[in-house]
Design an enzyme around this catalytic site. Structure first.
Site, short mmCIF file in Angstrom:
data_model
loop_
_atom_site.label_atom_id
_atom_site.label_comp_id
_atom_site.label_asym_id
_atom_site.label_seq_id
_atom_site.Cartn_x
_atom_site.Cartn_y
_atom_site.Cartn_z
N HIS A 53 -7.00 10.13 -8.64
CA HIS A 53 -5.69 9.55 -8.94
C HIS A 53 -4.73 9.80 -7.77
O HIS A 53 -4.83 10.83 -7.08
CB HIS A 53 -5.11 10.16 -10.21
CG HIS A 53 -5.84 9.76 -11.44
ND1 HIS A 53 -5.29 9.90 -12.70
CD2 HIS A 53 -7.07 9.23 -11.64
CE1 HIS A 53 -6.15 9.48 -13.61
NE2 HIS A 53 -7.25 9.07 -12.98
N GLU B 212 -1.71 10.82 -7.63
CA GLU B 212 -0.97 12.08 -7.69
C GLU B 212 -1.82 13.24 -7.18
O GLU B 212 -1.36 14.07 -6.39
CB GLU B 212 -0.54 12.40 -9.13
CG GLU B 212 0.36 11.38 -9.76
CD GLU B 212 -0.40 10.39 -10.63
OE1 GLU B 212 -1.38 9.76 -10.13
OE2 GLU B 212 -0.04 10.23 -11.79
N CYS C 260 -0.81 10.92 -16.01
CA CYS C 260 -1.69 11.21 -17.14
C CYS C 260 -1.72 12.72 -17.36
O CYS C 260 -1.15 13.49 -16.57
CB CYS C 260 -3.09 10.68 -16.87
SG CYS C 260 -3.99 11.58 -15.58
N CYS D 94 -3.17 14.69 -14.33
CA CYS D 94 -2.23 14.78 -13.21
C CYS D 94 -1.04 15.67 -13.56
O CYS D 94 -0.55 16.41 -12.70
CB CYS D 94 -1.77 13.38 -12.80
SG CYS D 94 -3.11 12.42 -12.04
#
Length: 150
Positions: free
Chosen positions: A54, A56, A84, A87
């Protein structure tokens, strides 16, 4: 384009991710006092065959390497989509000062929706939160991406 230069960079990362066939999420880590961008990334889940790829996570890893520290208490994170749960935990572990995010994610978000990681008693650090920054532009990127795949 965004009036916020940091969110504009995050949106550019999300657009680049979409161009690679990734879900269009972009993130960057900024040193709060100086305004220096330490790291920027877009999703790389598909390209790297990495479920943790991801934006992040990638930006946090790069910023931690840049600062030579796993903790970033003097840094802010800008991301185009509500983080999410995975993260959000990484953000808490990194001790990020403040999170600015664009689109809300009622289905997969872990900050304002779902697990609400920062509200859990087991969460060791709660960053400041600013949601809805350039929300319409960030949401439009996601809607367009998924509409093209249907």
């Amino acid at each position: 384009m965004s009036d916020n230069p940091y969110m504009a960079l995050a949106i550019a990362e999300a657009e680049a991710a979409a161009g690679r066939g990734e879900v269009p999420v972009g993130a960057l880590v900024v040193e709060a006092a100086s305004g220096r961008v330490l790291a920027r990334a877009g999703n790389r889940v598909e390209a790297d065959s990495d479920p943790a790829g991801h934006a992040e996570i990638l930006a946090l890893r790069a910023a931690a390497a840049e600062k030579d520290s796993p903790r970033l208490p003097d840094c802010d994170l800008y991301v185009t989509l509500e983080p999410c749960a995975m993260c959000a935990q990484a953000i808490a572990f990194a001790r990020i000062r403040r999170v600015y995010f664009g689109a809300y994610d009622p289905k997969g978000g872990g900050v304002e929706h779902g697990a609400r990681i920062f509200d859990q008693p087991t969460c060791h650090h709660r960053p400041g939160l600013v949601g809805g920054l350039e929300e319409a532009a960030c949401a439009a990127l996601l809607k367009e991406f998924f509409a093209q795949r249907r």
